[in-house]
Design a protein around this motif. Structure first.
Motif, mmCIF file in Angstrom:
data_model
loop_
_atom_site.group_PDB
_atom_site.id
_atom_site.type_symbol
_atom_site.label_atom_id
_atom_site.label_comp_id
_atom_site.label_asym_id
_atom_site.label_seq_id
_atom_site.Cartn_x
_atom_site.Cartn_y
_atom_site.Cartn_z
ATOM 1 N N GLU A 255 50.012 30.540 30.718
ATOM 2 C CA GLU A 255 49.031 29.817 29.907
ATOM 3 C C GLU A 255 47.716 29.700 30.676
ATOM 4 N N LYS A 256 46.628 30.158 30.037
ATOM 5 C CA LYS A 256 45.298 30.106 30.633
ATOM 6 C C LYS A 256 44.290 29.745 29.555
ATOM 7 N N THR A 257 43.247 29.022 29.934
ATOM 8 C CA THR A 257 42.145 28.816 29.000
ATOM 9 C C THR A 257 41.322 30.107 28.932
ATOM 10 N N ASN A 258 40.622 30.265 27.828
ATOM 11 C CA ASN A 258 39.745 31.432 27.717
ATOM 12 C C ASN A 258 38.737 31.470 28.856
ATOM 13 N N LEU A 259 38.214 30.298 29.230
ATOM 14 C CA LEU A 259 37.218 30.256 30.296
ATOM 15 C C LEU A 259 37.835 30.668 31.632
ATOM 16 N N GLU A 260 39.071 30.265 31.889
ATOM 17 C CA GLU A 260 39.756 30.705 33.107
ATOM 18 C C GLU A 260 39.905 32.222 33.134
ATOM 19 N N VAL A 261 40.235 32.797 31.996
ATOM 20 C CA VAL A 261 40.395 34.251 31.926
ATOM 21 C C VAL A 261 39.069 34.939 32.208
ATOM 22 N N VAL A 262 38.008 34.463 31.592
ATOM 23 C CA VAL A 262 36.693 35.079 31.804
ATOM 24 C C VAL A 262 36.296 34.995 33.273
ATOM 25 N N HIS A 263 36.509 33.843 33.891
ATOM 26 C CA HIS A 263 36.171 33.697 35.314
ATOM 27 C C HIS A 263 37.041 34.610 36.184
ATOM 28 N N ALA A 264 38.309 34.761 35.826
ATOM 29 C CA ALA A 264 39.191 35.630 36.610
ATOM 30 C C ALA A 264 38.750 37.089 36.511
ATOM 31 N N VAL A 265 38.347 37.526 35.306
ATOM 32 C CA VAL A 265 37.838 38.885 35.150
ATOM 33 C C VAL A 265 36.561 39.063 35.969
ATOM 34 N N CYS A 266 35.671 38.085 35.892
ATOM 35 C CA CYS A 266 34.414 38.170 36.648
ATOM 36 C C CYS A 266 34.675 38.263 38.151
ATOM 37 N N ALA A 267 35.636 37.493 38.642
ATOM 38 C CA ALA A 267 35.939 37.520 40.074
ATOM 39 C C ALA A 267 36.459 38.887 40.506
ATOM 40 N N LEU A 268 37.302 39.513 39.674
ATOM 41 C CA LEU A 268 37.798 40.844 40.002
ATOM 42 C C LEU A 268 36.676 41.874 39.963
ATOM 43 N N LEU A 269 35.784 41.749 38.997
ATOM 44 C CA LEU A 269 34.645 42.663 38.951
ATOM 45 C C LEU A 269 33.730 42.469 40.164
ATOM 46 N N ASP A 270 33.557 41.216 40.593
ATOM 47 C CA ASP A 270 32.768 40.966 41.806
ATOM 48 C C ASP A 270 33.357 41.724 42.990
ATOM 49 N N GLU A 271 34.686 41.774 43.034
ATOM 50 C CA GLU A 271 35.371 42.460 44.137
ATOM 51 C C GLU A 271 35.363 43.968 43.987
ATOM 52 N N LEU A 272 35.669 44.447 42.777
ATOM 53 C CA LEU A 272 35.895 45.875 42.578
ATOM 54 C C LEU A 272 34.649 46.657 42.172
ATOM 55 N N ARG A 273 33.700 46.006 41.518
ATOM 56 C CA ARG A 273 32.473 46.680 41.075
ATOM 57 C C ARG A 273 31.321 45.685 41.134
#
Length: 350
Positions: A255-273
């Protein structure tokens, strides 16, 4: 003998087809109408595989379905075909009624006619597996227990209402006619080949393009996230050992909030691209007005599936999301080709 997969060029359907053929030699017929969300490119790796026969067509075409069932001696139908995007159902509900209700009725009738004429042994082993959604159950409060298979239906969008109707048709065809049906209700899927109007691929696409990442309302709507290959494994298990007439909830226990998901995607993009300017992708998040009838929380209890059939999700959200983001970064040509022909920049909300 073989299986018939409907909607097998869509997101979940194409993942299932690829997983099926990677794990066994039984051939399949893949019937897909190729609407905007159906994509032959998802199946490019099967182009020359003799076990995979693709047919472009509508599940509502009863004559076509009847012919395919008989021609290929189909032992099971797996129905992934559906209109599935809530925002599109609000803008144009008629297509959802046609595909999710009327066409599903025609598919059931074609299946019933074929099944009823089989020899006794083949009739006993035959199955119709219907893939549905947790959205049919409505919405949960913050402290409510997750949905179970006995939760009353309370759909709140045209999409979920039409999926609820299809679930009821499947149940009635089992009770009334004895058709050996199986139904699964899954939580939010994510993974490769998801059309870039959905939350995770949309955020990736918008972020890399330097555009705002629009989030509905306060972004605190909660969803249970299920990696698509775990969902495929659950469907295979239900097909293999599920009792006809049964229903199983399939959830990822994430279970995740939409905002948590968006932040998690952003963090991975910060790392990978990383962004060229060194700024965080989260700076692109933009809150917009909420959509009508937006359900606050979904969560499903998959304990029946775990208890009866021994299924367990293999991916937690962290590992599944990393695999997903890496896939989209490696397949930007696939995303760009779809985005060029569709309006994908809707607010981020599953």
């Amino acid at each position: 003998m073989t299986i018939l997969v409907t909607g097998g060029a869509g997101f979940i359907g194409s993942n299932f087809v690829i997983d099926w053929l990677a794990g066994c030699d039984e051939p399949l017929v893949n019937l897909d109408k190729l609407t905007y969300a159906g994509n032959r490119a998802n199946l490019a790796g099967l182009e020359h595989d003799p076990r995979h026969r693709f047919v472009q067509g509508d599940i509502g075409d009863r004559a076509l379905v009847t012919r395919l069932l008989a021609e290929h001696r189909v032992r099971a139908v797996l129905n992934f075909a559906a209109e599935s995007h809530v925002d599109r159902s609000i803008d144009g509900p008629a297509a959802f009624v046609q595909t999710n209700v009327a066409a599903t009725f025609n598919l059931l009738e074609a299946a019933r006619g074929y099944w009823s004429a089989l020899p006794d042994e083949e009739r006993a082993a035959w199955r119709f597996l219907h893939v549905s959604t947790d959205e049919v159950y409505g919405t949960l409060g913050q402290n409510d227990p997750p949905f179970t298979e006995t939760t009353a239906y309370a759909p709140n969008s045209p999409y979920s209402a039409t999926k609820a109707a299809s679930d009821h048709l499947v149940r009635a065809w089992h009770v009334t006619y004895g058709l050996p049906t199986l139904t699964t209700n899954c939580s939010n899927n994510y993974g490769p080949f998801q059309f870039p109007e959905k939350l995770i691929p949309l955020v990736i696409h918008q972020a890399l393009a330097g555009r705002p990442l629009p989030v509905y309302g306060d972004g605190r709507q909660v969803r249970d996230w299920l990696y698509v290959s775990d969902h495929c494994a659950a469907i295979r298990r239900v097909l293999e050992a599920g009792t006809p007439g049964g229903v199983w909830n399939v959830g990822g226990l994430n279970e995740k909030t939409n905002l948590e998901v968006v932040h998690a995607v952003c963090a991975l993009l910060d790392e990978l691209r990383p962004r060229a300017d060194g700024q965080a992708y989260a700076a692109q998040i933009s809150f917009v007005a909420d959509r009508p009838g937006h359900d606050r929380r979904y969560a499903v209890d998959p304990s029946k599936l775990r208890r009866e059939l021994g299924w367990e999700p293999r991916h937690d959200f962290g590992s599944g999301l990393r695999r997903t983001v890496a896939w989209y970064l490696a397949h930007q040509d696939w995303v760009d080709a779809l985005a060029a022909g569709a309006s994908c920049a809707r607010p981020s909300a599953p």
